[in-house]
Scaffold this motif. Structure first.
Motif, PDB file in Angstrom:
ATOM      1  N   ASP A   1       5.329   6.357 -13.321  1.00 15.85           N
ATOM      2  CA  ASP A   1       5.470   5.240 -12.225  1.00 15.85           C
ATOM      3  C   ASP A   1       4.732   5.465 -11.194  1.00 15.85           C
ATOM      4  O   ASP A   1       3.997   4.578 -10.538  1.00 15.85           O
ATOM      5  N   SER A   2       4.604   6.516 -10.594  1.00 14.53           N
ATOM      6  CA  SER A   2       3.928   6.885  -9.374  1.00 14.53           C
ATOM      7  C   SER A   2       2.531   6.864  -9.533  1.00 14.53           C
ATOM      8  O   SER A   2       1.640   6.832  -8.624  1.00 14.53           O
ATOM      9  N   GLN A   3       2.082   7.360 -10.841  1.00 12.91           N
ATOM     10  CA  GLN A   3       0.709   7.738 -10.760  1.00 12.91           C
ATOM     11  C   GLN A   3      -0.220   6.560 -10.324  1.00 12.91           C
ATOM     12  O   GLN A   3      -1.347   6.453  -9.799  1.00 12.91           O
ATOM     13  N   LYS A   4       0.318   5.063 -10.668  1.00 11.69           N
ATOM     14  CA  LYS A   4      -0.630   4.042 -10.657  1.00 11.69           C
ATOM     15  C   LYS A   4      -0.734   3.652  -9.238  1.00 11.69           C
ATOM     16  O   LYS A   4      -1.495   3.069  -8.762  1.00 11.69           O
ATOM     17  N   ASP A   5       0.200   4.126  -8.170  1.00 15.04           N
ATOM     18  CA  ASP A   5       0.336   3.819  -6.854  1.00 15.04           C
ATOM     19  C   ASP A   5      -0.770   4.973  -6.095  1.00 15.04           C
ATOM     20  O   ASP A   5      -1.184   4.650  -4.928  1.00 15.04           O
ATOM     21  N   ILE A   6      -1.377   6.051  -6.962  1.00  6.80           N
ATOM     22  CA  ILE A   6      -1.929   6.930  -6.344  1.00  6.80           C
ATOM     23  C   ILE A   6      -3.794   6.944  -6.715  1.00  6.80           C
ATOM     24  O   ILE A   6      -3.617   7.078  -7.992  1.00  6.80           O
ATOM     25  N   SER A   7      -4.486   6.589  -5.889  1.00  9.98           N
ATOM     26  CA  SER A   7      -5.826   6.597  -6.374  1.00  9.98           C
ATOM     27  C   SER A   7      -6.734   7.545  -6.077  1.00  9.98           C
ATOM     28  O   SER A   7      -6.249   8.159  -5.211  1.00  9.98           O
ATOM     29  N   PRO A   8      -7.676   7.812  -6.665  1.00  8.79           N
ATOM     30  CA  PRO A   8      -8.604   9.047  -6.267  1.00  8.79           C
ATOM     31  C   PRO A   8      -9.043   8.993  -4.860  1.00  8.79           C
ATOM     32  O   PRO A   8      -9.403  10.225  -4.089  1.00  8.79           O
ATOM     33  N   HIS A   9      -9.323   7.339  -4.402  1.00  3.95           N
ATOM     34  CA  HIS A   9      -9.555   7.489  -3.067  1.00  3.95           C
ATOM     35  C   HIS A   9      -8.530   8.059  -1.927  1.00  3.95           C
ATOM     36  O   HIS A   9      -8.735   8.732  -0.923  1.00  3.95           O
ATOM     37  N   LEU A  10      -7.277   7.838  -2.200  1.00  4.56           N
ATOM     38  CA  LEU A  10      -6.160   8.314  -1.481  1.00  4.56           C
ATOM     39  C   LEU A  10      -6.071  10.139  -1.592  1.00  4.56           C
ATOM     40  O   LEU A  10      -5.838  10.477  -0.580  1.00  4.56           O
ATOM     41  N   PHE A  11      -6.222  10.522  -2.876  1.00  5.62           N
ATOM     42  CA  PHE A  11      -6.629  12.044  -2.651  1.00  5.62           C
ATOM     43  C   PHE A  11      -7.268  12.443  -1.755  1.00  5.62           C
ATOM     44  O   PHE A  11      -7.382  13.523  -1.189  1.00  5.62           O
ATOM     45  N   PHE A  12      -8.426  11.852  -1.826  1.00  3.86           N
ATOM     46  CA  PHE A  12      -9.787  12.193  -0.980  1.00  3.86           C
ATOM     47  C   PHE A  12      -9.385  11.991   0.368  1.00  3.86           C
ATOM     48  O   PHE A  12      -9.589  13.050   1.203  1.00  3.86           O
ATOM     49  N   ILE A  13      -8.805  10.801   0.916  1.00  7.52           N
ATOM     50  CA  ILE A  13      -8.511  10.857   2.355  1.00  7.52           C
ATOM     51  C   ILE A  13      -7.454  11.891   2.643  1.00  7.52           C
ATOM     52  O   ILE A  13      -7.701  12.379   3.985  1.00  7.52           O
ATOM     53  N   CYS A  14      -6.486  12.131   1.824  1.00  9.91           N
ATOM     54  CA  CYS A  14      -5.540  13.228   2.162  1.00  9.91           C
ATOM     55  C   CYS A  14      -6.260  14.692   2.127  1.00  9.91           C
ATOM     56  O   CYS A  14      -6.038  15.320   3.065  1.00  9.91           O
TER      57      CYS A  14
END
Length: 75
Positions: free
Chosen positions: A29-42
């Motif tokens: 369920d949480s996977q659809k809320d996290i995009s590769p873009h968000l990973f990169f920003i973090c």
């Protein structure tokens, strides 16, 4: 990675590896809320805060993350 001497005491980890490992361990369920873009920003935030080294691949398809020795606090 370039021909420069490897800095840091750890082997570089690719951003793709980190994303795949986190997705394997997180609920679906949480996977659809996290995009590769968000990973990169973090990653950029953590790199700035902890002086991580980011090295791009020649095809810009991935980023290697290296923790330099200077990022470790000596106690």
């Amino acid at each position: 990675m370039s021909d420069q001497k490897q800095e840091g005491s750890q082997v570089p980890v690719s951003l793709k590896q980190v994303v795949h490992r986190l997705r394997d361990k997180s609920p679906t369920d949480s996977q659809k809320d996290i995009s590769p873009h968000l990973f990169f920003i973090c990653l950029l935030h953590l790199a700035n805060e902890h002086t991580l080294l980011l090295n791009h691949h020649p095809d810009f398809g991935d980023v290697d993350i290296v923790v330099p020795d200077s990022a470790f606090v000596k106690m």
